[in-house]
Design a protein around this motif. Structure first.
Motif, PDB file in Angstrom:
ATOM      1  N   VAL A   1      32.118  42.837  37.023  1.00 32.28           N
ATOM      2  CA  VAL A   1      32.056  43.175  35.602  1.00 32.28           C
ATOM      3  C   VAL A   1      33.204  42.439  34.925  1.00 32.28           C
ATOM      4  CG1 VAL A   1      32.197  45.032  33.906  1.00 32.28           C
ATOM      5  CG2 VAL A   1      31.101  45.450  36.119  1.00 32.28           C
ATOM      6  N   VAL A   2      32.883  41.693  33.873  1.00 29.88           N
ATOM      7  CA  VAL A   2      33.895  40.939  33.124  1.00 29.88           C
ATOM      8  C   VAL A   2      33.915  41.476  31.698  1.00 29.88           C
ATOM      9  CG1 VAL A   2      34.719  38.653  32.431  1.00 29.88           C
ATOM     10  CG2 VAL A   2      33.362  38.900  34.535  1.00 29.88           C
ATOM     11  N   LEU A   3      35.105  41.789  31.207  1.00 31.47           N
ATOM     12  CA  LEU A   3      35.284  42.283  29.853  1.00 31.47           C
ATOM     13  C   LEU A   3      36.011  41.228  29.028  1.00 31.47           C
ATOM     14  CD1 LEU A   3      36.444  45.891  30.792  1.00 31.47           C
ATOM     15  CD2 LEU A   3      34.117  45.083  30.349  1.00 31.47           C
ATOM     16  N   PHE A   4      35.640  41.123  27.754  1.00 31.22           N
ATOM     17  CA  PHE A   4      36.172  40.084  26.876  1.00 31.22           C
ATOM     18  C   PHE A   4      36.654  40.689  25.567  1.00 31.22           C
ATOM     19  CE2 PHE A   4      32.565  38.498  29.306  1.00 31.22           C
ATOM     20  CZ  PHE A   4      32.987  37.270  29.811  1.00 31.22           C
ATOM     21  N   ASP A   5      37.583  39.973  24.918  1.00 27.31           N
ATOM     22  CA  ASP A   5      37.928  40.348  23.556  1.00 27.31           C
ATOM     23  C   ASP A   5      36.968  39.646  22.597  1.00 27.31           C
ATOM     24  OD1 ASP A   5      38.869  37.697  23.132  1.00 27.31           O
ATOM     25  OD2 ASP A   5      40.981  38.278  23.267  1.00 27.31           O
TER      26      ASP A   5
ATOM     27  N   CYS B   1      38.582  42.114  34.653  1.00 28.96           N
ATOM     28  CA  CYS B   1      37.419  41.929  35.519  1.00 28.96           C
ATOM     29  C   CYS B   1      37.621  42.815  36.739  1.00 28.96           C
ATOM     30  CB  CYS B   1      37.201  40.463  35.895  1.00 28.96           C
ATOM     31  SG  CYS B   1      38.566  39.695  36.748  1.00 28.96           S
ATOM     32  N   ARG B   2      36.520  43.318  37.234  1.00 20.65           N
ATOM     33  CA  ARG B   2      36.570  44.232  38.369  1.00 20.65           C
ATOM     34  C   ARG B   2      35.274  44.110  39.151  1.00 20.65           C
ATOM     35  NH1 ARG B   2      39.203  49.610  39.058  1.00 20.65           N
ATOM     36  NH2 ARG B   2      38.986  49.935  41.296  1.00 20.65           N
ATOM     37  N   ALA B   3      35.402  44.035  40.456  1.00 18.51           N
ATOM     38  CA  ALA B   3      34.222  43.993  41.313  1.00 18.51           C
ATOM     39  C   ALA B   3      33.784  45.417  41.636  1.00 18.51           C
ATOM     40  CB  ALA B   3      34.528  43.233  42.594  1.00 18.51           C
TER      41      ALA B   3
ATOM     42  N   THR C   1      27.018  26.695  34.127  1.00 19.70           N
ATOM     43  CA  THR C   1      28.440  26.352  34.201  1.00 19.70           C
ATOM     44  C   THR C   1      29.303  27.545  33.823  1.00 19.70           C
ATOM     45  OG1 THR C   1      27.931  24.060  33.676  1.00 19.70           O
ATOM     46  CG2 THR C   1      30.207  24.763  33.333  1.00 19.70           C
ATOM     47  N   PHE C   2      28.912  28.249  32.763  1.00 14.15           N
ATOM     48  CA  PHE C   2      29.658  29.429  32.328  1.00 14.15           C
ATOM     49  C   PHE C   2      29.645  30.498  33.417  1.00 14.15           C
ATOM     50  CE2 PHE C   2      30.257  33.371  29.891  1.00 14.15           C
ATOM     51  CZ  PHE C   2      31.407  33.053  29.178  1.00 14.15           C
ATOM     52  N   LEU C   3      28.493  30.720  34.036  1.00 17.54           N
ATOM     53  CA  LEU C   3      28.388  31.689  35.127  1.00 17.54           C
ATOM     54  C   LEU C   3      29.309  31.300  36.280  1.00 17.54           C
ATOM     55  CD1 LEU C   3      27.106  34.177  36.465  1.00 17.54           C
ATOM     56  CD2 LEU C   3      25.203  32.706  37.176  1.00 17.54           C
ATOM     57  N   ALA C   4      29.355  30.018  36.614  1.00 25.57           N
ATOM     58  CA  ALA C   4      30.237  29.553  37.693  1.00 25.57           C
ATOM     59  C   ALA C   4      31.705  29.817  37.350  1.00 25.57           C
ATOM     60  CB  ALA C   4      30.007  28.067  37.955  1.00 25.57           C
ATOM     61  N   GLU C   5      32.062  29.650  36.079  1.00 26.89           N
ATOM     62  CA  GLU C   5      33.432  29.929  35.643  1.00 26.89           C
ATOM     63  C   GLU C   5      33.756  31.420  35.787  1.00 26.89           C
ATOM     64  OE1 GLU C   5      33.528  28.381  31.662  1.00 26.89           O
ATOM     65  OE2 GLU C   5      33.424  26.303  32.359  1.00 26.89           O
ATOM     66  N   LEU C   6      32.811  32.272  35.479  1.00 24.29           N
ATOM     67  CA  LEU C   6      33.025  33.708  35.640  1.00 24.29           C
ATOM     68  C   LEU C   6      33.130  34.095  37.104  1.00 24.29           C
ATOM     69  CD1 LEU C   6      30.606  35.218  32.945  1.00 24.29           C
ATOM     70  CD2 LEU C   6      33.077  34.761  32.746  1.00 24.29           C
ATOM     71  N   ARG C   7      32.316  33.465  37.935  1.00 31.84           N
ATOM     72  CA  ARG C   7      32.316  33.783  39.370  1.00 31.84           C
ATOM     73  C   ARG C   7      33.693  33.512  40.001  1.00 31.84           C
ATOM     74  NH1 ARG C   7      28.175  34.823  41.972  1.00 31.84           N
ATOM     75  NH2 ARG C   7      26.737  33.648  40.659  1.00 31.84           N
ATOM     76  N   VAL C   8      34.385  32.483  39.517  1.00 30.06           N
ATOM     77  CA  VAL C   8      35.700  32.129  40.047  1.00 30.06           C
ATOM     78  C   VAL C   8      36.695  33.291  39.875  1.00 30.06           C
ATOM     79  CG1 VAL C   8      37.684  30.576  39.656  1.00 30.06           C
ATOM     80  CG2 VAL C   8      35.373  29.658  39.775  1.00 30.06           C
ATOM     81  N   LEU C   9      36.489  34.112  38.876  1.00 24.97           N
ATOM     82  CA  LEU C   9      37.377  35.257  38.655  1.00 24.97           C
ATOM     83  C   LEU C   9      37.379  36.224  39.835  1.00 24.97           C
ATOM     84  CD1 LEU C   9      36.352  36.049  34.946  1.00 24.97           C
ATOM     85  CD2 LEU C   9      38.474  34.930  35.727  1.00 24.97           C
ATOM     86  N   PHE C  10      36.365  36.152  40.676  1.00 26.79           N
ATOM     87  CA  PHE C  10      36.219  37.095  41.788  1.00 26.79           C
ATOM     88  C   PHE C  10      36.480  36.451  43.145  1.00 26.79           C
ATOM     89  CE2 PHE C  10      33.810  38.621  38.207  1.00 26.79           C
ATOM     90  CZ  PHE C  10      34.270  39.927  38.094  1.00 26.79           C
ATOM     91  N   ASP C  11      36.898  35.183  43.154  1.00 21.79           N
ATOM     92  CA  ASP C  11      37.201  34.493  44.425  1.00 21.79           C
ATOM     93  C   ASP C  11      38.542  34.933  44.983  1.00 21.79           C
ATOM     94  OD1 ASP C  11      34.824  33.146  44.323  1.00 21.79           O
ATOM     95  OD2 ASP C  11      35.684  31.278  43.562  1.00 21.79           O
TER      96      ASP C  11
END
Length: 163
Positions: free
Chosen positions: A80-84, A92-94, A153-163
């Motif tokens: 889950v990714v939260l944005f302003d 972000c939290r898994a 591409t945007f999804l891949a950028e978000l996925r990196v937050l959880f690596d």
């Protein structure tokens, strides 16, 4: 349907979750919704979502004050990714058994997106009804919409937050 007709309970067993994840694999969007509510007018919208890692749930928010969104993980792992309002990631939290967190209650008005981190994931979603499609101001203007070329591409950028 008349109000006097009995309705069978829906058990969230392996057979149902397996069916949802298999349908998600075959779906062009790589996700499938299984509605638990009988009509879009019900006061509580409840659904199961079968999700595969390539699905893109674009950042969005629900502006109506009663539209908080509760997500509970039933299988797999989902981020889950939260944005302003400007699109900066605020948290972000898994969600996953090994992550020690199985759900989230997202207040109305908060931009959020989902990243499926494990194949064959399933979420239970609940929010106030009646069902309303996203309205003006609820889709994030700084993020690609589902189906746009930049979405992968945007999804891949978000996925990196959880690596």
């Amino acid at each position: 349907m008349g109000g006097d007709e009995p309705v069978a309970p829906v058990f969230f067993d392996d057979a149902l979750l397996d069916r949802l994840t298999q349908q998600a694999r075959r779906s062009e969007r790589q996700r499938v919704h299984h509605l638990l509510h009988r009509s879009h007018a019900e006061p509580c919208q409840r659904l199961l979502m079968g999700l595969q890692p390539s699905t893109y749930v674009a950042p969005h928010r629900h502006l109506a004050p009663e539209k908080a969104e509760m997500l509970t993980l039933l299988r797999g792992r989902v981020g889950v990714v939260l944005f302003d309002a400007a699109g900066a990631v605020t948290a972000c939290r898994a969600l996953g058994a090994a992550d020690g967190c199985l759900g989230v209650d997202i207040p109305a008005g908060l931009y959020h997106a989902l990243v499926t981190l494990e194949a064959d994931s399933v979420l239970l979603e609940c929010k106030a009804g009646p069902y309303l499609p996203l309205a003006e101001g609820e889709q994030a203007p700084w993020a690609p919409a589902e189906g746009e070329p930049r979405a992968a591409t945007f999804l891949a950028e978000l996925r990196v937050l959880f690596d």
